[in-house]
Design a protein around this motif. Sequence first.
Motif, PDB file in Angstrom:
ATOM      1  N   ARG A  49     -46.139  36.331  11.227  1.00 42.86           N
ATOM      2  CA  ARG A  49     -44.943  36.347  10.380  1.00 42.86           C
ATOM      3  C   ARG A  49     -44.152  37.639  10.615  1.00 42.86           C
ATOM      4  NH1 ARG A  49     -43.609  33.550   5.882  1.00 42.86           N
ATOM      5  NH2 ARG A  49     -45.737  32.764   5.615  1.00 42.86           N
ATOM      6  N   GLU A  50     -44.863  38.739  10.770  1.00 46.74           N
ATOM      7  CA  GLU A  50     -44.215  40.039  10.955  1.00 46.74           C
ATOM      8  C   GLU A  50     -43.450  40.092  12.278  1.00 46.74           C
ATOM      9  OE1 GLU A  50     -46.446  43.986  11.922  1.00 46.74           O
ATOM     10  OE2 GLU A  50     -46.300  43.867   9.737  1.00 46.74           O
ATOM     11  N   VAL A  96     -51.990  35.195  10.745  1.00 40.38           N
ATOM     12  CA  VAL A  96     -50.773  34.609  10.172  1.00 40.38           C
ATOM     13  C   VAL A  96     -49.836  35.717   9.698  1.00 40.38           C
ATOM     14  CG1 VAL A  96     -49.838  33.218   8.281  1.00 40.38           C
ATOM     15  CG2 VAL A  96     -51.869  32.433   9.520  1.00 40.38           C
ATOM     16  N   ARG A  97     -50.385  36.724   9.057  1.00 44.82           N
ATOM     17  CA  ARG A  97     -49.551  37.841   8.583  1.00 44.82           C
ATOM     18  C   ARG A  97     -48.865  38.538   9.759  1.00 44.82           C
ATOM     19  NH1 ARG A  97     -49.124  43.067   8.107  1.00 44.82           N
ATOM     20  NH2 ARG A  97     -51.014  43.477   9.312  1.00 44.82           N
ATOM     21  N   LEU A  98     -49.626  38.788  10.827  1.00 44.03           N
ATOM     22  CA  LEU A  98     -49.062  39.461  11.992  1.00 44.03           C
ATOM     23  C   LEU A  98     -48.008  38.592  12.676  1.00 44.03           C
ATOM     24  CD1 LEU A  98     -52.329  40.956  13.524  1.00 44.03           C
ATOM     25  CD2 LEU A  98     -50.472  42.229  12.423  1.00 44.03           C
ATOM     26  N   LYS A 119     -56.183  34.640   8.518  1.00 43.98           N
ATOM     27  CA  LYS A 119     -55.144  35.024   7.557  1.00 43.98           C
ATOM     28  C   LYS A 119     -54.389  36.261   8.046  1.00 43.98           C
ATOM     29  CE  LYS A 119     -57.346  32.981   3.487  1.00 43.98           C
ATOM     30  NZ  LYS A 119     -58.008  33.232   2.175  1.00 43.98           N
ATOM     31  N   GLU A 120     -55.129  37.179   8.679  1.00 45.78           N
ATOM     32  CA  GLU A 120     -54.478  38.362   9.235  1.00 45.78           C
ATOM     33  C   GLU A 120     -53.591  37.980  10.423  1.00 45.78           C
ATOM     34  OE1 GLU A 120     -53.514  42.475   9.813  1.00 45.78           O
ATOM     35  OE2 GLU A 120     -54.013  41.160   8.134  1.00 45.78           O
ATOM     36  N   ASP A 134     -39.813  29.640   8.439  1.00 45.87           N
ATOM     37  CA  ASP A 134     -40.957  29.409   7.557  1.00 45.87           C
ATOM     38  C   ASP A 134     -41.800  28.236   8.048  1.00 45.87           C
ATOM     39  OD1 ASP A 134     -40.285  31.499   5.906  1.00 45.87           O
ATOM     40  OD2 ASP A 134     -39.254  30.259   4.421  1.00 45.87           O
ATOM     41  N   THR A 161     -40.612  37.389  12.433  1.00 43.35           N
ATOM     42  CA  THR A 161     -39.387  37.694  11.691  1.00 43.35           C
ATOM     43  C   THR A 161     -38.405  38.443  12.573  1.00 43.35           C
ATOM     44  OG1 THR A 161     -40.527  37.721   9.557  1.00 43.35           O
ATOM     45  CG2 THR A 161     -38.447  38.935   9.708  1.00 43.35           C
ATOM     46  N   SER A 186     -50.215  28.558  10.523  1.00 40.98           N
ATOM     47  CA  SER A 186     -51.244  28.646   9.498  1.00 40.98           C
ATOM     48  C   SER A 186     -52.057  27.356   9.424  1.00 40.98           C
ATOM     49  CB  SER A 186     -50.606  28.951   8.138  1.00 40.98           C
ATOM     50  OG  SER A 186     -51.574  28.994   7.122  1.00 40.98           O
ATOM     51  N   VAL A 210     -44.121  29.407  10.881  1.00 39.63           N
ATOM     52  CA  VAL A 210     -45.261  30.168  10.359  1.00 39.63           C
ATOM     53  C   VAL A 210     -46.251  29.233   9.667  1.00 39.63           C
ATOM     54  CG1 VAL A 210     -46.002  31.985   8.782  1.00 39.63           C
ATOM     55  CG2 VAL A 210     -43.902  32.281  10.136  1.00 39.63           C
TER      56      VAL A 210
END
Length: 263
Positions: free
Chosen positions: A174-175, A170-172, A167-168, A192, A178, A199, A195
């Motif tokens: 996305r960051e 995926v967050r990174l 999950k982390e 989207d 972007t 995921s 990403v």
Amino acid sequence: MAELHSWQPIDENADDKEVIITVDFTVTGRPEAGFAELAKHLETPYGIWESLPPAVGDETGMTGDDYLDRWTTELRASGAEVKAVFGYCASSVFALAIAERVATWQPKPRVVLFDPTAATGFTVLHYGFFRVVDALAAVLTEDEVRNAHAAGEAAQRTHDDLETLTKEFVRLYREVGTTAFERVELDADRADELVAWFSSYLTYLVAASQLTVTGDLDGVDVIRSAELPGALEIGAREVRFDIDHSGLLSQPEVAQAVRGLLP
């Protein structure tokens, strides 16, 4: 034969009575060769089917057993005899488990694993997160790529639980994604989707990590490329090639070796 949803034929003259099934998370544009490339050189009388992941978004909450149920329920209903099961990289544990389930209604199929790899924090970092970041390198600065790698390494050191770690990641992604997507003016919906695909892939790897490698290695062979950190050592018979991991499934000499292992 009933319509397939979790499998698709990858050879033009596919036999739907006796088949080889291949397990991999295949996506368009990935750098590694897939089973479609191997099929071109295999010259087997059997049909060759490849596994299909759930539609992006439908995988949410799925466990390793959920994936197995999805695949094997359809295999049994198809009426095809599974002659062999191939698994690539982290999908190898799925291949072993599918073969065990198939053996409950027909003779146990042969199993051939290609660079079997455990789904761990280390392997997901190096072969999952680093690769999607590196795919953006053309539009990121060297410092941005380096910082993303460092953030991924820090996350791997911090989180022992693979699901939390992914999950982390995926967050990174996305960051950093972007930043890259805005520079190439990528449509927000397409960004989207990328990403969401990542995921989905990580959910698949977490599910693979939940399965236990079988202790019954009768009828299991392993094809290995040059040394691959994080390889899963399962003690089966091995054939090694001095070939890079990404090209293992595309080489005619590998297909020739595999033909000699088939029933």
